[in-house]
Design a protein around this motif. Structure first.
Motif, PDB file in Angstrom:
ATOM      1  N   VAL A 158       0.813  -1.228   0.000  1.00  0.00           N
ATOM      2  CA  VAL A 158       0.000   0.000   0.000  1.00  0.00           C
ATOM      3  C   VAL A 158       0.842   1.272   0.000  1.00  0.00           C
ATOM      4  O   VAL A 158       0.582   2.202  -0.773  1.00  0.00           O
ATOM      5  N   ASN A 159       1.843   1.336   0.861  1.00  0.00           N
ATOM      6  CA  ASN A 159       2.549   2.598   1.076  1.00  0.00           C
ATOM      7  C   ASN A 159       3.244   3.126  -0.167  1.00  0.00           C
ATOM      8  O   ASN A 159       3.452   4.328  -0.317  1.00  0.00           O
ATOM      9  N   ARG A 160       3.601   2.251  -1.076  1.00  0.00           N
ATOM     10  CA  ARG A 160       4.240   2.695  -2.319  1.00  0.00           C
ATOM     11  C   ARG A 160       3.307   3.584  -3.137  1.00  0.00           C
ATOM     12  O   ARG A 160       3.776   4.380  -3.969  1.00  0.00           O
ATOM     13  N   PHE A 161       1.996   3.465  -2.914  1.00  0.00           N
ATOM     14  CA  PHE A 161       1.021   4.305  -3.609  1.00  0.00           C
ATOM     15  C   PHE A 161       0.490   5.426  -2.719  1.00  0.00           C
ATOM     16  O   PHE A 161      -0.059   6.414  -3.218  1.00  0.00           O
ATOM     17  N   LEU A 162       0.649   5.277  -1.429  1.00  0.00           N
ATOM     18  CA  LEU A 162       0.104   6.235  -0.468  1.00  0.00           C
ATOM     19  C   LEU A 162       1.085   7.371  -0.192  1.00  0.00           C
ATOM     20  O   LEU A 162       0.684   8.522  -0.010  1.00  0.00           O
ATOM     21  N   PHE A 163       2.380   7.049  -0.148  1.00  0.00           N
ATOM     22  CA  PHE A 163       3.418   8.034   0.141  1.00  0.00           C
ATOM     23  C   PHE A 163       4.063   8.511  -1.158  1.00  0.00           C
ATOM     24  O   PHE A 163       4.385   7.697  -2.022  1.00  0.00           O
ATOM     25  N   ARG A 164       4.271   9.805  -1.272  1.00  0.00           N
ATOM     26  CA  ARG A 164       4.912  10.339  -2.479  1.00  0.00           C
ATOM     27  C   ARG A 164       6.366   9.894  -2.573  1.00  0.00           C
ATOM     28  O   ARG A 164       6.909   9.712  -3.658  1.00  0.00           O
ATOM     29  N   ARG A 165       7.033   9.782  -1.408  1.00  0.00           N
ATOM     30  CA  ARG A 165       8.440   9.366  -1.392  1.00  0.00           C
ATOM     31  C   ARG A 165       8.597   8.240  -0.374  1.00  0.00           C
ATOM     32  O   ARG A 165       8.585   8.470   0.839  1.00  0.00           O
ATOM     33  N   LEU A 166       8.738   7.035  -0.871  1.00  0.00           N
ATOM     34  CA  LEU A 166       8.934   5.883   0.002  1.00  0.00           C
ATOM     35  C   LEU A 166      10.442   5.655   0.141  1.00  0.00           C
ATOM     36  O   LEU A 166      11.150   5.602  -0.865  1.00  0.00           O
ATOM     37  N   PRO A 167      10.962   5.532   1.370  1.00  0.00           N
ATOM     38  CA  PRO A 167      12.419   5.457   1.556  1.00  0.00           C
ATOM     39  C   PRO A 167      13.031   4.094   1.238  1.00  0.00           C
ATOM     40  O   PRO A 167      14.198   3.872   1.538  1.00  0.00           O
TER      41      PRO A 167
END
Length: 322
Positions: free
Chosen positions: A99-108
């Protein structure tokens, strides 16, 4: 000359011994198992049950390290940047991996590049619950009632991008309802607001509402996912009710990319054995979760499928987290 010969022989012996010393048996020291969420809850419980089993099977302590924050990104990044030597593991989850790869603009971190799937561990279905006074008895009746209310219906969750939030979004997509999302920091407050009618439905973790539903303080209609859960065996899945809300939470064992193949194979075998163990499965079920022993190939395919589904649902939600 004799001294020089002895020195040469000693250096040769050391050179021959060095590779042997470098190839120490794995594991020869404790393992770190990062759970990228705070203590408590299903993620922490599944992580600790798995760690206990691995400790017994590997003969070395598997030590839980809770590193919560940023939707699980902080702990997952720490694992992704760790040495790929088999001594750092991480609990992968629907949020941190799919999910977070689409939710966050910059995934660390890059879930596909930086992490290696080892085994799926557990599925975490959500319970669809409504206030007692709502005049519905099935998911279909609720959908019809909600459509009639337009945008006057709200659903709660424990935050953007959680499986509870995305189950509600998927319900909207499949039924044509226009429910408005209300995120909560405190799951207990969401439960209270549901019982008092300030929100009309929750797709809440089973462990978070089981007691309230079983004691008649809220009405349970169905569970998300593809199969019924033992704790509410009488309830249909939303799929059985004709509304295919398949969004569930899940957890799996992962490691930094580049861990040697023999180590991965051993970890895979032990993780699968853990979830096949009747005692472990029973303990996992106590949280409303379902133990699932699925190795590397299956888990990799599962992640790919989940990522594709989550892309569509997150984009439909319009949610962003940074």
């Amino acid at each position: 000359m004799r001294r020089r010969a002895l020195l040469g022989a000693a250096l040769a012996t050391l050179a021959l011994a060095t590779p042997t010393l470098a190839q120490e048996p794995w594991p020869s020291r404790p393992l770190r198992f990062i759970v990228p969420f705070p203590p408590g809850g299903a993620s922490d419980f599944v992580g600790r049950v798995t760690a206990e089993f691995l400790t017994a099977r590997l003969g070395q302590p598997v030590v839980i390290e809770n590193r919560g924050g940023a939707g699980g990104n902080i702990g997952t990044e720490a694992a992704a940047r760790a040495a790929p030597d088999g001594y750092t593991l991480v609990l992968g989850a629907i949020g941190t991996v799919a999910v977070n790869r689409f939710l966050f603009r910059r995934l660390p971190y890059d879930p596909d590049r930086d992490l290696t799937p080892i085994s799926l561990l557990a599925l975490v279905p959500n319970l669809m619950v409504v206030p007692l006074g709502l005049p519905v008895a099935t998911p279909g009746e609720f959908a019809a009632w909600a459509r009639a209310q337009g945008a006057g219906v709200s659903f709660g969750s424990i935050g953007n991008g959680t499986s509870q939030h995305l189950a509600g979004v998927q319900f909207n997509m499949l039924t044509g309802t226009q429910m408005v999302h209300v995120p909560y920091r405190d799951p207990a407050q969401a439960n209270t607001d549901l019982m008092e009618g300030r929100v009309q439905v929750l797709f809440q973790s089973i462990s978070g509402v089981a007691q309230l539903a079983k004691t008649g303080r809220m009405k349970a209609l169905a569970v998300t996912g593809e199969e019924r859960v033992p704790a509410f065996a009488e309830l249909p899945t939303l799929r059985e009710a004709g509304i295919d809300v398949t969004t569930v939470g899940w957890f799996g064992l992962m490691a930094p990319a580049g861990v040697p193949e023999p180590v991965l194979a051993r970890l895979e075998a032990e993780a699968v054995a853990a979830m096949q163990d009747p005692g472990v499965a029973a303990r996992v079920a106590e949280t409303g979760s379902l133990a699932r022993a699925r190795g590397r190939d299956h888990f990799a395919r599962f992640i790919a499928e989940e990522t594709g589904r989550m892309r569509t649902i997150v984009q439909a939600s319009g949610a962003v987290a940074d």
